[in-house]
Motif scaffolding. Structure first.
Motif, PDB file in Angstrom:
ATOM      1  N   GLY A   6       0.812  -1.215   0.000  1.00  0.00           N
ATOM      2  CA  GLY A   6       0.000   0.000   0.000  1.00  0.00           C
ATOM      3  C   GLY A   6       0.847   1.267   0.000  1.00  0.00           C
ATOM      4  N   ASP A   9       0.149  -8.794  -1.262  1.00  0.00           N
ATOM      5  CA  ASP A   9      -0.876  -7.976  -0.605  1.00  0.00           C
ATOM      6  C   ASP A   9      -2.186  -8.757  -0.649  1.00  0.00           C
ATOM      7  OD1 ASP A   9      -1.062  -4.598  -0.044  1.00  0.00           O
ATOM      8  OD2 ASP A   9      -2.929  -5.771  -0.115  1.00  0.00           O
ATOM      9  N   VAL A  14      -4.282  -4.289  -5.407  1.00  0.00           N
ATOM     10  CA  VAL A  14      -3.145  -3.482  -4.914  1.00  0.00           C
ATOM     11  C   VAL A  14      -1.829  -4.179  -5.253  1.00  0.00           C
ATOM     12  CG1 VAL A  14      -2.031  -2.546  -2.834  1.00  0.00           C
ATOM     13  CG2 VAL A  14      -4.518  -2.431  -3.074  1.00  0.00           C
TER      14      VAL A  14
END
Ligand SMILES: NC(=O)c1ccc[n+]([C@@H]2O[C@H](COP(=O)([O-])OP(=O)(O)OC[C@H]3O[C@@H](n4cnc5c(N)ncnc54)[C@H](O)[C@@H]3O)[C@@H](O)[C@H]2O)c1
Length: 347
Positions: A13, A37, A42
């Motif tokens: 992130g 992730d 993402v």
């Protein structure tokens, strides 16, 4: 050509894309091999944006890649422990984002597992690599401060309750401003004081604004109904060598302006960090020296560079797991002191 050091990122992130991946990719001897992730979009976006060969949704799968030697843990705080322990057990060196974990108990486990597996563990206290900290550390090492005996560290926001992420949820974040921003200035102050051993802590942590409707939000709008962390805290830490430190931290307070700074008083001189200033008595006069023309440096990138250097040279990282654990022990003790109404003795 020598083989490059392979890096894997857990949690791709904000901080991973903002500083970790670019920080590693700047280094000639490093290759970011994979990201993991839980959010597949993402993970894929990070891999595509940074031209990273592999992406995963399960970090355990990523940790099976033998070409990965170093792992950055960039998940929210409540996952630092599990991800770091898994990486250490897979034989990887770990740079875990700050704070070390939700609390000192988890942090202690991480330090033990890293040591038991013979891998390096460092924690993202990048403030130590700011240009101000680097310059002031040289002054301290040159003896200009003498013996530090008192410090006042402040990480204060006037109206800065974060309106995104999990910053206001105790179970996922571990606490409020103390654990989010207070830890940075506390770590830096302990570092510049030479890490004296803390022996007792007393403090308060209170919530005066976070659960109230209608409070001005300059960092987005949080939900007062789910706000479970403090918004103001103070701790008094006493050290074995007789020195003391006061830490103040807020997300929200009726003060004139935000402050991120510390003053350290020593027997030969005093300092404050932002802006870097030295106070002394010299040749019969009181002097105030402002450090100027410091070399610009990106502190996160510099921390990553130094960590890779420690891996290559097999030396201790700038921030050791034990030092990051000391920060967590002090933070825990401030919360405990609030709960018990007493001073907490540290072992
Ligand atoms: N050193 C600093 O100055 C600094 C600055 C910002 C954030 N941080 C720290 O970085 C960490 C992450 O913060 P952020 O702002 O990047 O958060 P973020 O929410 O932007 O990113 C975290 C990512 O972790 C992923 N994730 C959640 N569970 C996962 C799991 N089980 N496996 C893999 N990935 C998972 C999320 O999907 C998300 O993409 C926090 O611990 C924070 O304290 C440090």
């Amino acid at each position: 050509m020598e083989k490059k050091i392979g890096v894997g990122i857990i949690g791709s992130g904000g901080i991973a894309q903002g500083v970790h991946i670019p920080g590693y990719q700047k280094l000639d001897n490093v290759e970011v091999i994979a990201v993991a992730d839980v959010n597949p979009a993402v993970a894929e976006a990070a891999a595509t944006k940074f031209n990273i060969p592999h992406y995963f949704t399960d970090y355990e799968e990523m940790l099976k890649l033998p070409e990965i030697q170093v792992v950055s843990v960039c998940t929210p705080n409540y996952l630092h422990r599990d991800a770091t322990i898994a990486a250490c057990q897979a034989g990887k060196h770990v740079l875990c984002e700050k704070p070390i974990a939700l609390n000192a108990r988890e942090g202690r486990e991480m330090v033990q597992v890293a040591r038991a597996n013979g891998v390096k563990l460092t924690v993202g206290y990048n403030s130590r690599c700011s240009k101000e900290a680097i310059a002031l550390k040289r002054f301290v090492d040159d003896g200009l401060l003498g013996e530090p005996y008192y410090a006042r560290a402040q990480a204060l926001r006037r109206r800065g309750i974060p309106g995104w992420g999990v910053f206001t949820q105790k179970d996922k974040q571990g606490g409020g401003p103390l654990i989010d921003i207070g830890v940075h200035i506390l770590d830096l102050t302990l570092y510049l004081m030479g890490h004296p051993k803390p022996v007792s802590v007393s403090g308060i942590s209170t919530t005066k604004f976070g659960t109230r409707e209608g409070v001005l939000g300059l960092m987005g709008q949080w939900d007062p109904k789910t706000y479970t962390v403090e918004d103001f805290a103070v701790g008094l830490v006493k050290f074995e060598n007789g020195a003391a430190l006061v830490l103040e931290s807020s997300f929200c307070a009726n003060i004139e302006r935000d402050v991120m700074d510390a003053q350290i008083l020593g027997t030969k001189g005093g300092l404050s960090i932002y802006p870097p200033t030295i106070m002394r008595e010299e040749s019969g006069a009181l002097t105030v020296t402002h450090l100027t023309s410091l070399q610009e440096i990106q502190s996160h990138g510099e921390q990553i560079r130094r960590f890779i250097e420690a891996v290559v040279n097999d030396t201790e990282p700038l921030v050791t797991g034990e030092q990051a654990l000391m920060v967590a022990e002090i933070i825990d003790a401030i919360y405990e002191s609030q709960e018990t109404g007493r001073e907490v003795l540290l072992k």
